[in-house]
Design an enzyme around this catalytic site. Sequence first.
Site, PDB file in Angstrom:
ATOM      1  N   THR A  83       1.040  -1.190  -0.436  1.00  0.00           N
ATOM      2  CA  THR A  83       0.057  -0.007  -0.214  1.00  0.00           C
ATOM      3  C   THR A  83       0.903   1.515   0.008  1.00  0.00           C
ATOM      4  O   THR A  83       1.983   0.935   0.351  1.00  0.00           O
ATOM      5  CB  THR A  83      -0.724  -0.393   1.243  1.00  0.00           C
ATOM      6  OG1 THR A  83      -1.272   1.034   1.427  1.00  0.00           O
ATOM      7  CG2 THR A  83      -0.446  -0.021   2.954  1.00  0.00           C
ATOM      8  N   CYS A 196      -1.888   4.998  -5.645  1.00  0.00           N
ATOM      9  CA  CYS A 196      -3.206   3.928  -4.685  1.00  0.00           C
ATOM     10  C   CYS A 196      -3.097   2.513  -5.088  1.00  0.00           C
ATOM     11  O   CYS A 196      -2.926   2.927  -6.074  1.00  0.00           O
ATOM     12  CB  CYS A 196      -3.823   4.644  -4.632  1.00  0.00           C
ATOM     13  SG  CYS A 196      -5.216   3.636  -3.330  1.00  0.00           S
TER      14      CYS A 196
END
Length: 236
Positions: A83, A196
Amino acid sequence: MKVIGLIGGMSWESSAEYYRMINEEVKRRLGGLHSAKCLLYSVDFQEIERYQSEGAWEKAGDVLSHAARSLEKGGADFIVICTNTMHKVIDAVQASVTIPFLHIADATAARIIKDGIHTAGLLGTRYTMEQDFYKSRLESNGIQVMVPKEIEREMVNKVIYEELCLGKIRQESRDEYKKVIQGLIDAGAQGIILGCTEIGLLIKREDSSVPLYDTANIHALEAVNMSLSIEKKNGR
């Protein structure tokens, strides 16, 4: 082959993509029935998101530090946090173990610079787009970073948490993202960073007139490079 330690679950949809991309790349390079040596520690994203929204980053870091220690004990040679946003706490997590981390922003910046691009638009969670921990890392690698307008950042963030992290892919959201991307291009962006790891599920190469940099893909492939570095040195 070095053992890749994956801290995933943020969200599991993108973590599944990491696992797929890493194994496909190992098979592509080594052939046969080869697959990656890896360990996955998948956290409960509900807990992490709550800490994010409360600004309790130290608690979120503690969760990831526990995951990192578990991976190290399990035999991982290095760690990948699957992430972008949680790289905000990477220093604290790194301090909890002795094995190295592969930073997603460093891997992304290296790819962008290799392409001769020095100005890039950044899409991601509001934390990634608005706070300094990620942008400054890119800038320290020679990338000038542009972010969307505030109302656009709100939309980009909402789609991530309320749709992509739940596995929802909507054409309406793709169209809105494409408008934001075009606005960044019009403002001078030479490339767009999908900052992202879920955005690559929504936005594809054909959705932009300039190069897209899917951080999940770049991170996963660099993890393979790191894993196979011994073989490469030996010329195999």
